[in-house]
Design a protein around this motif. Sequence first.
Motif, PDB file in Angstrom:
ATOM      1  N   ALA A  37      11.718  66.138  70.963  1.00 60.01           N
ATOM      2  CA  ALA A  37      12.476  65.624  69.809  1.00 60.01           C
ATOM      3  C   ALA A  37      13.405  66.698  69.248  1.00 60.01           C
ATOM      4  O   ALA A  37      14.552  66.417  68.884  1.00 60.01           O
ATOM      5  N   ILE A  38      12.927  67.938  69.179  1.00 57.81           N
ATOM      6  CA  ILE A  38      13.748  69.043  68.662  1.00 57.81           C
ATOM      7  C   ILE A  38      14.962  69.264  69.559  1.00 57.81           C
ATOM      8  O   ILE A  38      16.079  69.487  69.088  1.00 57.81           O
ATOM      9  N   LYS A  39      14.747  69.199  70.879  1.00 56.97           N
ATOM     10  CA  LYS A  39      15.865  69.379  71.814  1.00 56.97           C
ATOM     11  C   LYS A  39      16.916  68.283  71.632  1.00 56.97           C
ATOM     12  O   LYS A  39      18.118  68.547  71.678  1.00 56.97           O
ATOM     13  N   HIS A  40      16.461  67.039  71.415  1.00 59.16           N
ATOM     14  CA  HIS A  40      17.406  65.943  71.190  1.00 59.16           C
ATOM     15  C   HIS A  40      18.168  66.142  69.877  1.00 59.16           C
ATOM     16  O   HIS A  40      19.363  65.825  69.796  1.00 59.16           O
ATOM     17  N   LEU A  41      17.483  66.654  68.855  1.00 57.65           N
ATOM     18  CA  LEU A  41      18.163  66.945  67.585  1.00 57.65           C
ATOM     19  C   LEU A  41      19.252  67.993  67.775  1.00 57.65           C
ATOM     20  O   LEU A  41      20.314  67.927  67.155  1.00 57.65           O
ATOM     21  N   GLY A  42      18.975  68.958  68.652  1.00 59.89           N
ATOM     22  CA  GLY A  42      19.972  69.990  68.938  1.00 59.89           C
ATOM     23  C   GLY A  42      21.205  69.442  69.624  1.00 59.89           C
ATOM     24  O   GLY A  42      22.270  70.064  69.600  1.00 59.89           O
ATOM     25  N   GLY A  43      21.071  68.250  70.245  1.00 60.32           N
ATOM     26  CA  GLY A  43      22.206  67.639  70.922  1.00 60.32           C
ATOM     27  C   GLY A  43      23.025  66.727  70.031  1.00 60.32           C
ATOM     28  O   GLY A  43      24.009  66.122  70.486  1.00 60.32           O
ATOM     29  N   ALA A  44      22.643  66.609  68.758  1.00 61.49           N
ATOM     30  CA  ALA A  44      23.398  65.768  67.823  1.00 61.49           C
ATOM     31  C   ALA A  44      24.790  66.352  67.594  1.00 61.49           C
ATOM     32  O   ALA A  44      24.973  67.575  67.607  1.00 61.49           O
ATOM     33  N   PRO A  45      25.797  65.506  67.383  1.00 60.44           N
ATOM     34  CA  PRO A  45      27.154  66.004  67.114  1.00 60.44           C
ATOM     35  C   PRO A  45      27.174  66.945  65.905  1.00 60.44           C
ATOM     36  O   PRO A  45      26.411  66.754  64.952  1.00 60.44           O
ATOM     37  N   GLU A  46      28.026  67.937  65.945  1.00 61.47           N
ATOM     38  CA  GLU A  46      28.089  68.943  64.875  1.00 61.47           C
ATOM     39  C   GLU A  46      28.317  68.297  63.514  1.00 61.47           C
ATOM     40  O   GLU A  46      27.659  68.655  62.532  1.00 61.47           O
ATOM     41  N   SER A  47      29.237  67.341  63.452  1.00 66.55           N
ATOM     42  CA  SER A  47      29.563  66.713  62.167  1.00 66.55           C
ATOM     43  C   SER A  47      28.364  65.965  61.588  1.00 66.55           C
ATOM     44  O   SER A  47      28.116  65.999  60.386  1.00 66.55           O
ATOM     45  N   LEU A  48      27.609  65.285  62.467  1.00 67.85           N
ATOM     46  CA  LEU A  48      26.431  64.540  62.009  1.00 67.85           C
ATOM     47  C   LEU A  48      25.340  65.496  61.538  1.00 67.85           C
ATOM     48  O   LEU A  48      24.733  65.280  60.477  1.00 67.85           O
ATOM     49  N   ALA A  49      25.075  66.545  62.306  1.00 65.83           N
ATOM     50  CA  ALA A  49      24.050  67.521  61.926  1.00 65.83           C
ATOM     51  C   ALA A  49      24.396  68.164  60.588  1.00 65.83           C
ATOM     52  O   ALA A  49      23.540  68.317  59.714  1.00 65.83           O
ATOM     53  N   TYR A  50      25.674  68.529  60.409  1.00 70.62           N
ATOM     54  CA  TYR A  50      26.120  69.135  59.150  1.00 70.62           C
ATOM     55  C   TYR A  50      25.891  68.183  57.982  1.00 70.62           C
ATOM     56  O   TYR A  50      25.355  68.563  56.939  1.00 70.62           O
ATOM     57  N   GLU A  51      26.272  66.922  58.168  1.00 69.60           N
ATOM     58  CA  GLU A  51      26.127  65.923  57.108  1.00 69.60           C
ATOM     59  C   GLU A  51      24.671  65.724  56.724  1.00 69.60           C
ATOM     60  O   GLU A  51      24.320  65.657  55.542  1.00 69.60           O
ATOM     61  N   MET A  52      23.790  65.650  57.722  1.00 72.51           N
ATOM     62  CA  MET A  52      22.386  65.391  57.451  1.00 72.51           C
ATOM     63  C   MET A  52      21.690  66.580  56.789  1.00 72.51           C
ATOM     64  O   MET A  52      20.831  66.405  55.923  1.00 72.51           O
ATOM     65  N   TYR A  84      17.420  75.594  64.301  1.00 70.92           N
ATOM     66  CA  TYR A  84      17.898  75.984  62.976  1.00 70.92           C
ATOM     67  C   TYR A  84      18.992  77.037  63.037  1.00 70.92           C
ATOM     68  O   TYR A  84      19.861  77.097  62.163  1.00 70.92           O
ATOM     69  N   SER A  85      18.998  77.862  64.060  1.00 70.25           N
ATOM     70  CA  SER A  85      20.103  78.802  64.257  1.00 70.25           C
ATOM     71  C   SER A  85      21.386  78.021  64.544  1.00 70.25           C
ATOM     72  O   SER A  85      22.462  78.362  64.039  1.00 70.25           O
ATOM     73  N   LEU A  86      21.251  76.964  65.352  1.00 65.52           N
ATOM     74  CA  LEU A  86      22.400  76.120  65.672  1.00 65.52           C
ATOM     75  C   LEU A  86      22.934  75.444  64.419  1.00 65.52           C
ATOM     76  O   LEU A  86      24.147  75.426  64.170  1.00 65.52           O
ATOM     77  N   TRP A  87      22.034  74.875  63.613  1.00 60.87           N
ATOM     78  CA  TRP A  87      22.462  74.196  62.396  1.00 60.87           C
ATOM     79  C   TRP A  87      23.118  75.158  61.409  1.00 60.87           C
ATOM     80  O   TRP A  87      24.094  74.802  60.750  1.00 60.87           O
ATOM     81  N   LEU A  88      22.593  76.383  61.306  1.00 61.09           N
ATOM     82  CA  LEU A  88      23.209  77.361  60.414  1.00 61.09           C
ATOM     83  C   LEU A  88      24.620  77.712  60.879  1.00 61.09           C
ATOM     84  O   LEU A  88      25.524  77.882  60.063  1.00 61.09           O
ATOM     85  N   ARG A  89      24.809  77.796  62.188  1.00 65.30           N
ATOM     86  CA  ARG A  89      26.157  78.078  62.700  1.00 65.30           C
ATOM     87  C   ARG A  89      27.100  76.931  62.361  1.00 65.30           C
ATOM     88  O   ARG A  89      28.278  77.146  62.039  1.00 65.30           O
ATOM     89  N   TYR A  90      26.606  75.689  62.423  1.00 67.70           N
ATOM     90  CA  TYR A  90      27.430  74.539  62.033  1.00 67.70           C
ATOM     91  C   TYR A  90      27.840  74.654  60.565  1.00 67.70           C
ATOM     92  O   TYR A  90      28.992  74.395  60.201  1.00 67.70           O
ATOM     93  N   LEU A  91      26.875  75.040  59.720  1.00 71.38           N
ATOM     94  CA  LEU A  91      27.157  75.172  58.292  1.00 71.38           C
ATOM     95  C   LEU A  91      28.197  76.258  58.051  1.00 71.38           C
ATOM     96  O   LEU A  91      29.123  76.096  57.257  1.00 71.38           O
ATOM     97  N   TYR A  92      28.045  77.396  58.732  1.00 67.97           N
ATOM     98  CA  TYR A  92      29.004  78.494  58.576  1.00 67.97           C
ATOM     99  C   TYR A  92      30.396  78.068  59.029  1.00 67.97           C
ATOM    100  O   TYR A  92      31.392  78.287  58.347  1.00 67.97           O
ATOM    101  N   ALA A  93      30.448  77.454  60.211  1.00 65.35           N
ATOM    102  CA  ALA A  93      31.738  77.070  60.780  1.00 65.35           C
ATOM    103  C   ALA A  93      32.442  76.048  59.906  1.00 65.35           C
ATOM    104  O   ALA A  93      33.642  76.156  59.649  1.00 65.35           O
TER     105      ALA A  93
END
Length: 257
Positions: A37-52, A84-93
């Motif tokens: 499930a975590i791996k699938h979450l990592g594959g979510a589009p950047e915009s969607l992950a940022y929004e959520m 969470y490293s991926l999500w933080l990079r999305y937030l920074y970007a």
Amino acid sequence: MEKHEFLELFEAATKAAKSASRGDAKNSPAVSRCVEAIKHLGGAPESLAYEMVIDRKYPQIGKSHGLFTEHQNPRIQSEGKILYSLWLRYLYATGRKQGSRPRDRTVVKKEKKLVEEEMISRTTGDSNRDKVREILHKSLSKVAVEMKEGVVSCDSWTVAASVESAMFEKLGSFEGTQKAKYRSILFNMGDSSNPDLRRKVMFGEISGERLVTMEKEEMASHKIQLQVQNIKEKARAREENRVKSMMMFQSDSMIMT
């Protein structure tokens, strides 16, 4: 991926992580479900992950990272840190992109107010504790600059609050014999030559609980660690030479007698 699919995956990962923490098997079905499930979450589009992640309707997404990154199972912990490293990079970007274009003043004021409210909600009412959080936040804010990326203010405040809470829980108040440990942690977190420690704490590689238990040498910058290692090696060499000299002296003395 749609929003409801993202939520379903996150809920599945959370339930599996909790279930895995109650079991003894390192590779139980719950562990596999959680990792998948975590791996699938990592594959979510950047915009969607940022929004959520930033959506206040789903606070569990941003606040439950410790369930994964500090999980007792190494597979879940590893995948959680990557996510969470991926999500933080999305937030920074995204924060950097938004900051590079003109924005409506009303929107800016509203966002500033939300950040201020978020910061206020993280105060403890204890001046010493709040000062520690402020110092940690200032140190953690350097990570974005050192990584040459923009930073989202609330992220460093969240981590600072989490680390300070762990310090307070393990060490107690910033007074008496614990002052030295507090100062050691704060110094090493803010040391300009020690960006690795800040980065690891910011991205969850080192939790607040782990940071409190680290020795000064462990927290120190790579340069200082090398210097300490060289000093220890020289001291060990001197001791070995001293022992050899004593043994040779004793041997000569026996021969002469």
